[in-house]
Scaffold this active site. Sequence first.
Site, PDB file in Angstrom:
ATOM      1  N   ASN A  25       0.867  -1.169   0.000  1.00  0.00           N
ATOM      2  CA  ASN A  25       0.000   0.000   0.000  1.00  0.00           C
ATOM      3  C   ASN A  25       0.907   1.223   0.000  1.00  0.00           C
ATOM      4  OD1 ASN A  25      -1.827   2.013   0.457  1.00  0.00           O
ATOM      5  ND2 ASN A  25      -2.740   1.092   2.290  1.00  0.00           N
ATOM      6  N   HIS A  83     -13.238   2.439   0.310  1.00  0.00           N
ATOM      7  CA  HIS A  83     -13.205   1.406   1.362  1.00  0.00           C
ATOM      8  C   HIS A  83     -13.796   0.095   0.869  1.00  0.00           C
ATOM      9  CE1 HIS A  83     -13.339   4.523   4.928  1.00  0.00           C
ATOM     10  NE2 HIS A  83     -12.096   4.205   4.603  1.00  0.00           N
ATOM     11  N   GLU A  91      -7.933  -5.556   5.492  1.00  0.00           N
ATOM     12  CA  GLU A  91      -7.829  -5.233   4.070  1.00  0.00           C
ATOM     13  C   GLU A  91      -6.654  -5.966   3.420  1.00  0.00           C
ATOM     14  OE1 GLU A  91      -8.571  -1.174   5.554  1.00  0.00           O
ATOM     15  OE2 GLU A  91      -9.192  -0.745   3.500  1.00  0.00           O
ATOM     16  N   ARG A 131     -12.589  14.921   8.001  1.00  0.00           N
ATOM     17  CA  ARG A 131     -13.471  15.281   6.873  1.00  0.00           C
ATOM     18  C   ARG A 131     -14.892  15.532   7.368  1.00  0.00           C
ATOM     19  NH1 ARG A 131     -11.909  10.082   3.981  1.00  0.00           N
ATOM     20  NH2 ARG A 131      -9.691  10.390   3.642  1.00  0.00           N
ATOM     21  N   ARG A 191      -2.643  -2.230  -3.359  1.00  0.00           N
ATOM     22  CA  ARG A 191      -3.853  -1.441  -3.138  1.00  0.00           C
ATOM     23  C   ARG A 191      -3.822  -0.250  -4.096  1.00  0.00           C
ATOM     24  NH1 ARG A 191      -5.204   3.126   0.866  1.00  0.00           N
ATOM     25  NH2 ARG A 191      -7.460   3.186   0.691  1.00  0.00           N
TER      26      ARG A 191
END
Length: 392
Positions: free
Chosen positions: A9, A175, A377, A236, A86
């Site tokens: 990643n 996601h 993940e 956010r 990823r």
Amino acid sequence: MTEHVLVINAGSSSLKYSLVDAATGEAAATGLVERIGEDRSHHVHNGHEDDQRVPDHEAALEAAVQVFDKYGPSLSEIEIVAVGHRVVHGGDRFAAPALVDDDLIAAVKDLIPLAPLHNPANLEGIEVARRLFPDLPHVAVFDTAFHQTLPPYAYTYAVPSSWLDDYGIRRYGFHGTSHAFVSEQAARVLGRDPGDVNMIVLHLGNGCSAAAVRGGQSVDTSMGFTPLEGLVMGTRSGDVDPAIHGHLARVAGRTAEETDRSLNSESGLKGLTGANDFREVLRLRANGDERAKLAFDLYCYRLKKYIGAYYAVLGTVDAVVFTAGVGQHSAEARAAAVAGLEGLGIHLDPIRNADPSGPVVSTDESPVKVLVIPTNEEWEIARQSVAVLAAR
Ligand code: ADP
């Protein structure tokens, strides 16, 4: 046979990696190189710190290979079957993971305008890893892919239709790797085929998103064109009125860039309380801080609204599933998010919820199960990589 996948990643100044057994999810090694390009980078490999200057991603991956030799496990003793990458944005081009080749690289480059921070870093990771592991197959696993099953009325914004053709403006969702993994695990916990189960998955980490999953397919999700839309997150805002941009331009002379940055990096829990970390918000709230109380209430209220919306989308719901840092660890957030939803058949068991000993935190009689399922993940990327190889 054990099939290990090296999962990578790559961020703009970081490189996270793990060597995962695709069958069991067990990680033989995990590592992170941070502050790439700075005077002193930070490298942790299986808990061993190995700081040195790492000028770029190529050097970061080389450093990773070296520490495998230094701290183990030795890469010569573990057979790696693939490198799984990823990739944040697959646009509407990728509804599934795909083998990396020159066409894929060109396609991911074309998508850079949609993910200007992430896709270039992900591409850098792919290119560097292909140079270091030229004989291994490389697989790209996209964060957006799981949500490519959204129907047009869920992914289309009611804006001039030329915006989609000209600029790719639509909802993509993110996601996806986590939502795919967690929804499959949840079906397993329920002892059901994923194709027969409807659920609402709440991924609550630093970024937060909800997904409505019908029969194993995402039919709606809260993040949209970018990861800014939807739930309240660490920094956010989630949903806001888009007219705020124009208003702040007129009354405060703020540019679109400035407002964008504020909504992404200075909003959410951080904007409301000064702290983006949920634990810190809980601590402040416990000490009577009014802003932290408001932030917690707003965060959980937004969650409840999405649960209600996705309940309506799905019609029948078998499970509400909580995952990621806040979802897995905050009994208070889970309790507040589903409080008062008994009329929808959602009955939390307060004792199980306070200290979950297993995935189920609802009562035995609850028609809708409430589950806490750790996301993974890296394992999902490893599994999807192996599946791509098997389908060759
Ligand atoms: P990322 O999105 O970076 O993978 P995580 O899934 O690790 O993030 O989630 C990070 C969030 O989880 C942070 O806001 C952190 O405060 C929160 N968190 C972690 N542990 C707890 C806990 N025990 N109680 C409440 N929140 C927690």
